[in-house]
Design an enzyme around this catalytic site. Structure first.
Site: not given
Ligand code: NDP
Ligand code: 8X3
Length: 253
Positions: A153, A87, A186, A10, A35, A157
């Site tokens: 990756y 997430n 996104v 989050a 964080r 997924k």
């Molecule tokens: P962000 O990088 O903005 O957010 C990722 C979040 O995951 C952060 O809050 C981070 O928190 C947390 N995180 C990552 N690694 C860890 C860890 N080891 N322990 C705890 N928390 C962790 O990316 P998105 O919001 O885009 O991604 C969220 C989800 O959506 C992911 O699963 C991603 O694969 C998926 N997704 C994203 C897409 C995109 O295009 N952006 C498309 C499809 C799916 P912190 O670093 O503080 O730990």
């Molecule tokens: C994140 C979307 O297409 O960059 O899951 O893998 S993509």
């Protein structure tokens, strides 16, 4: 008591947007991420804007011990979790498999697959006791089809896609709903993380078209969780209009 939602990851992007919408809907929130400072900022923003009671837990989902320590024995008043949004996740690197970096692979596998499993094991225990709950997994279009250099990756997924299906079967007797959402591109910190802080490379990903926002995805998740209790959205694929599949874009550069 009030209804409780737990959102992993989050501290930015989709997880942060979901936490905000859940707070608006009147949920109490458990928010997690590594964080600490960002978690505290979000908790205080939710308190000020929506009067939300929040439990902020800073830990790494890759550590089975940390997950168990923080989520395994939640204070009694935080145990009746209604919604879990799995997430937390990331991509690291974008290389052909023959040039793959082992540490990148491990970070993705440990976070996206093992982390999601550790969290689910802990939290489903509370849901099973109450015979209700809803788990929403963040999958991806990368969980439906592979794209060039996305190898590991995409594999993580695809694993989430399989786990969603398996979890739905295992948790069926307890009335627990299991859904997943599969977004295309996104604009969040996702690409900045994938390209290890290279801002130009990250920005380029979203040039020439309008990507989804974190709020677009959070809205769709809220639709899933607001369905009546007898309705479960198994799977939702959500794409920018300018993206046809995981590798075909209509970019105007
Ligand atoms: P962000 O990088 O903005 O957010 C990722 C979040 O995951 C952060 O809050 C981070 O928190 C947390 N995180 C990552 N690694 C860890 C860890 N080891 N322990 C705890 N928390 C962790 O990316 P998105 O919001 O885009 O991604 C969220 C989800 O959506 C992911 O699963 C991603 O694969 C998926 N997704 C994203 C897409 C995109 O295009 N952006 C498309 C499809 C799916 P912190 O670093 O503080 O730990
Ligand atoms: C994140 C979307 O297409 O960059 O899951 O893998 S993509």
């Amino acid at each position: 008591m009030g209804k409780i939602a737990l959102v992993t990851g989050a501290t930015s992007g989709i997880g942060e947007a979901v936490a905000i919408l859940m707070a608006k809907e009147g949920y109490k929130l458990i928010i997690t991420g590594r964080r600490e400072e960002r978690l505290q900022e979000l908790a205080s923003k939710l308190k000020t804007q929506y009067g939300t009671e929040t439990l902020a837990l800073s830990f790494d989902v890759r550590s089975c011990n940390e997950v168990e320590q923080y989520l395994g024995n939640l204070p009694e008043q935080w145990q009746s979790i209604e919604i879990l949004v799995n997430n937390a996740g990331l991509a690291v690197g974008l290389n052909p498999v023959q040039d793959g970096v082992l540490d990148d692979w491990e970070r993705m596998i440990d976070t996206n697959i093992k982390g999601l499993l550790y969290v689910t094991k802990c939290v489903s225990k509370y849901m099973i006791e109450r015979k209700c709950g809803h788990i929403v997994n963040l999958c991806s279009i990368a969980g439906k089809e592979a794209y060039a250099n996305g190898n590991v990756y995409c594999a993580t997924k695809h694993a989430v896609d399989a786990l969603t299906k398996g979890m739905r079967i295992d948790l069926l007797p307890y009335g627990i709903r299991v859904s997943q959402i599969c977004p295309g591109a996104v604009e969040t910190e996702f690409s900045l993380v994938r390209f290890k802080g290279d801002v130009n490379r990250a920005d380029n990903v979203y040039k020439g078209f309008t990507p989804l926002t974190a709020m677009d995805v959070a809205d769709a998740i809220m639709y899933m969780v607001k369905c009546p209790p007898h309705v479960n959205i198994n799977d939702m694929v959500i794409m920018p209009t300018a993206q046809a599949n995981s590798y075909t874009f209509n970019k105007v550069l």
